[in-house]
Design a protein around this motif. Structure first.
Motif, PDB file in Angstrom:
ATOM      1  N   LEU A 172      -6.173   6.254  -2.759  1.00  0.00           N
ATOM      2  CA  LEU A 172      -6.765   6.056  -1.408  1.00  0.00           C
ATOM      3  C   LEU A 172      -8.294   5.543  -1.314  1.00  0.00           C
ATOM      4  O   LEU A 172      -8.460   4.461  -0.561  1.00  0.00           O
ATOM      5  N   ASP A 173      -9.038   5.948  -2.251  1.00  0.00           N
ATOM      6  CA  ASP A 173     -10.282   5.303  -2.382  1.00  0.00           C
ATOM      7  C   ASP A 173     -10.367   4.106  -2.899  1.00  0.00           C
ATOM      8  O   ASP A 173     -11.273   3.092  -2.438  1.00  0.00           O
ATOM      9  N   THR A 174      -9.347   3.876  -3.836  1.00  0.00           N
ATOM     10  CA  THR A 174      -9.399   2.535  -4.285  1.00  0.00           C
ATOM     11  C   THR A 174      -9.020   1.346  -3.232  1.00  0.00           C
ATOM     12  O   THR A 174      -9.474   0.299  -3.310  1.00  0.00           O
ATOM     13  N   TRP A 175      -7.649   1.817  -2.587  1.00  0.00           N
ATOM     14  CA  TRP A 175      -7.139   0.839  -1.687  1.00  0.00           C
ATOM     15  C   TRP A 175      -7.485   0.799  -0.427  1.00  0.00           C
ATOM     16  O   TRP A 175      -6.861  -0.122   0.379  1.00  0.00           O
ATOM     17  N   HIS A 230       0.873  -1.062   0.093  1.00  0.00           N
ATOM     18  CA  HIS A 230       0.026  -0.009   0.018  1.00  0.00           C
ATOM     19  C   HIS A 230       0.960   1.320   0.043  1.00  0.00           C
ATOM     20  O   HIS A 230       2.011   1.281   0.560  1.00  0.00           O
ATOM     21  N   MET A 231       0.386   2.343  -0.436  1.00  0.00           N
ATOM     22  CA  MET A 231       1.020   3.653  -0.485  1.00  0.00           C
ATOM     23  C   MET A 231       1.141   4.378   0.549  1.00  0.00           C
ATOM     24  O   MET A 231       2.164   5.203   0.987  1.00  0.00           O
ATOM     25  N   HIS A 232       0.133   4.099   1.471  1.00  0.00           N
ATOM     26  CA  HIS A 232       0.004   5.311   2.554  1.00  0.00           C
ATOM     27  C   HIS A 232       0.786   5.099   4.144  1.00  0.00           C
ATOM     28  O   HIS A 232       0.846   5.995   4.734  1.00  0.00           O
ATOM     29  N   ASN A 233       1.432   3.786   3.987  1.00  0.00           N
ATOM     30  CA  ASN A 233       2.202   3.587   5.032  1.00  0.00           C
ATOM     31  C   ASN A 233       3.572   3.290   4.967  1.00  0.00           C
ATOM     32  O   ASN A 233       4.390   3.111   5.893  1.00  0.00           O
ATOM     33  N   CYS A 255      -5.754   7.700   9.183  1.00  0.00           N
ATOM     34  CA  CYS A 255      -6.591   8.595   9.027  1.00  0.00           C
ATOM     35  C   CYS A 255      -6.169   9.580   8.047  1.00  0.00           C
ATOM     36  O   CYS A 255      -5.030  10.029   7.804  1.00  0.00           O
ATOM     37  N   ARG A 256      -6.981   9.761   7.244  1.00  0.00           N
ATOM     38  CA  ARG A 256      -6.800  10.513   5.760  1.00  0.00           C
ATOM     39  C   ARG A 256      -6.488  11.979   6.178  1.00  0.00           C
ATOM     40  O   ARG A 256      -5.418  12.528   5.621  1.00  0.00           O
TER      41      ARG A 256
END
Length: 255
Positions: free
Chosen positions: A156-159, A133-136, A171-172
């Motif tokens: 973020l909406d997709t994954w 994943h990209m966010h972490n 948390c976005r």
């Protein structure tokens, strides 16, 4: 996942089965039938087609990826400009810092490892092709910080933002604030977010047109890489390497 206009359902099903076998390091016909909900005869036809075309091999009752896919992965790398230059710098930085250094790119909203070098040993790249994943991940956040808001929202909406560890940013609003700071600093840090006990720092490598080529990261287990070193010496070296590569790419394009 639903099919959009112009997509072939048979092709999508074959690819979904291929992905499932990849993710699970092999699967039997019965397991795939149970997981997909498709008829046994349908799944068998897809498996037979994939085997006949060299994408799968069968070991007993288990289907696994064939080694034919290795050549496709190598060819995919050769097709990308500048990747060979980046690979050399990955090895150099790993030697200089005696850390785990990798080069990753974003494709279809996922972070994919292209090259990895481990310390002065330059060990075999076992994680090439691994997706995250990209966010972490530090590299994912370094890349997202360079993207327009619409692209960040789309990914973020997709994954989603699954909480992989207690330290994961899920948390976005918090991530959006972090991306602003990353953009200003020129590097991103991940401390035990995708994997507990592992920390890394990453900076984006830019194409000549201002788009993101990928990101270069350095790090290692927390017992080997102190946070003070990560946010100090390593952050400086990673950012400098990324900037140097971006400059070299711009010069190569102009020439």
């Amino acid at each position: 996942m639903g099919l959009g206009e112009g997509k072939l359902s048979t092709t999508a099903t074959s690819l979904a089965i291929l992905d499932r076998i990849t993710d699970e390091n092999g699967a039997t016909l019965r397991e795939l039938v149970d997981e997909t909900g498709l008829a046994k005869s349908t799944v068998h036809k897809h498996l037979s087609t994939l085997c006949e075309n060299g994408y799968l091999v069968k070991f007993g009752e288990t289907y696994k990826l064939s080694l034919h896919t290795l050549s496709q992965g190598r060819q995919a790398i050769k097709m990308r400009p500048h990747f060979s230059t980046v690979e050399q710098r990955v090895r150099e930085l790993a030697n200089q810092t005696n850390t785990e250094v990798d080069f990753t790119v974003e494709e279809n909203g996922r972070l994919i490892i292209v090259f990895e070098s481990v310390g002065s040993s330059n060990g075999v790249n076992f994680r090439s092709g691994a997706e995250f994943h990209m966010h972490n991940a530090a590299a994912g956040k370094a890349i997202l910080a360079e993207y327009p808001d619409e692209r960040v929202d789309e990914i973020l909406d997709t994954w989603g933002m699954p909480k992989k560890t207690p330290n994961t940013t899920h948390c976005r609003e918090k991530l959006e604030s972090e991306l602003v700071e990353i953009k200003e600093n020129g590097y991103a840090i991940s401390d035990g977010e995708p994997v507990e006990g592992y920390r890394s720092v990453s900076s984006p490598i830019m194409n000549e047109d201002g788009t993101v080529l990928g990101a270069i990261s350095a790090g290692g287990p927390t017992y080997r890489v102190e946070y003070s070193r990560l946010s100090g010496e390593l952050a400086e070296k990673v950012a400098a390497t990324a900037q140097s590569l971006s400059n070299d790419i711009a010069k190569t394009t102009i020439e």
